[in-house]
Enzyme design. Sequence first.
Site, short mmCIF file in Angstrom:
data_model
loop_
_atom_site.label_atom_id
_atom_site.label_comp_id
_atom_site.label_asym_id
_atom_site.label_seq_id
_atom_site.Cartn_x
_atom_site.Cartn_y
_atom_site.Cartn_z
N ASP A 250 0.88 -1.16 0.00
CA ASP A 250 0.00 0.00 0.00
C ASP A 250 0.92 1.21 0.00
O ASP A 250 1.56 1.51 1.01
CB ASP A 250 -0.90 -0.02 1.24
CG ASP A 250 -1.89 1.14 1.28
OD1 ASP A 250 -1.68 2.14 0.55
OD2 ASP A 250 -2.86 1.07 2.05
N SER B 218 1.29 12.46 -15.55
CA SER B 218 0.16 12.46 -16.46
C SER B 218 0.19 13.72 -17.31
O SER B 218 0.77 14.74 -16.91
CB SER B 218 -1.15 12.40 -15.67
OG SER B 218 -2.28 12.62 -16.50
N TYR C 114 -6.51 15.30 -8.83
CA TYR C 114 -5.68 14.46 -9.68
C TYR C 114 -4.64 15.30 -10.41
O TYR C 114 -3.45 14.97 -10.42
CB TYR C 114 -6.57 13.72 -10.68
CG TYR C 114 -5.81 12.80 -11.62
CD1 TYR C 114 -5.35 11.57 -11.18
CD2 TYR C 114 -5.57 13.17 -12.94
CE1 TYR C 114 -4.66 10.72 -12.03
CE2 TYR C 114 -4.88 12.33 -13.80
CZ TYR C 114 -4.42 11.11 -13.35
OH TYR C 114 -3.73 10.28 -14.19
N LYS D 35 -0.53 15.10 -9.86
CA LYS D 35 0.35 14.72 -10.96
C LYS D 35 1.33 15.84 -11.30
O LYS D 35 2.48 15.57 -11.70
CB LYS D 35 -0.48 14.33 -12.18
CG LYS D 35 -1.27 13.04 -12.00
CD LYS D 35 -0.35 11.84 -11.79
CE LYS D 35 -1.10 10.52 -11.77
NZ LYS D 35 -0.20 9.35 -11.65
#
Length: 259
Positions: free
Chosen positions: A58, A139, A152, A156
């Site tokens: 994890d 990304s 997100y 990134k």
Amino acid sequence: MQRMNNKLCVITGAARGIGRAIAARFQAEGAIVIVTDIDTANGAATAAELGCRFEPLDVREEADWSRLAAVVPVADVVVNNAGVTGFEAGMVPHDPEHASLADWREVHRVNLEGTFLGCRYAMGAMKRAGTGSIINISSRSGLVGIPGAAAYASSKAAIRNHTKTVALYCAQQGWRIRCNSIHPAAILTPIWEPMLGSGPDRDARMQALTADTPLKRFGMPEEVAAIAVTLASDEATYVTGSEVNIDGGLLAGSAASPG
């Protein structure tokens, strides 16, 4: 000759998608691959299918990284791929006005803190030999604003910057440990399946989702893996602190002809 012969490689989030494709390609190139994932069932199945080793991990938990460091104390390549969008449990607000602080924090906890801990583990696993390659999966969303996925995009973007910081730090220490980031856009992984569906309009949905991409298609996980092999191999020993976009030309500008 295989490009990664006997390099020991740790890949996070490798049970499926981009991580799995990287694991498969590294294995084919002669690497000793360790698949890690929070999904123990699919992670173990992937490792068994590819013929490599599985370790549960994890990435959010420092204790998990400490356990990994104890059982895998040395590595040549670490790929920090594990990540979430925030929409895994369904569509919830992730715009900058309505996103909850809890949801914001959880995305950063996985994506950014997981990458921070992965880089820290990698340096510890590589500094004795003084050489290695760290690859962080960022990304396209880390290079531009994404109003509907603010957490997100933020996480990134932070991965992109932290990659450069790690690269410079390693150089300062006199280590030949390189750190680079890969920035995929729309890559056809299971994360897209809820939006694409399996009905007769699937192709139309795919075309709509890639309409703004100059190459007019999704990228494939294997295409990201090809970039990762180059960055991990000894062919890229002068490449550090760099970013590689794999986006079908999306960030190049417009492919439209002037009227």
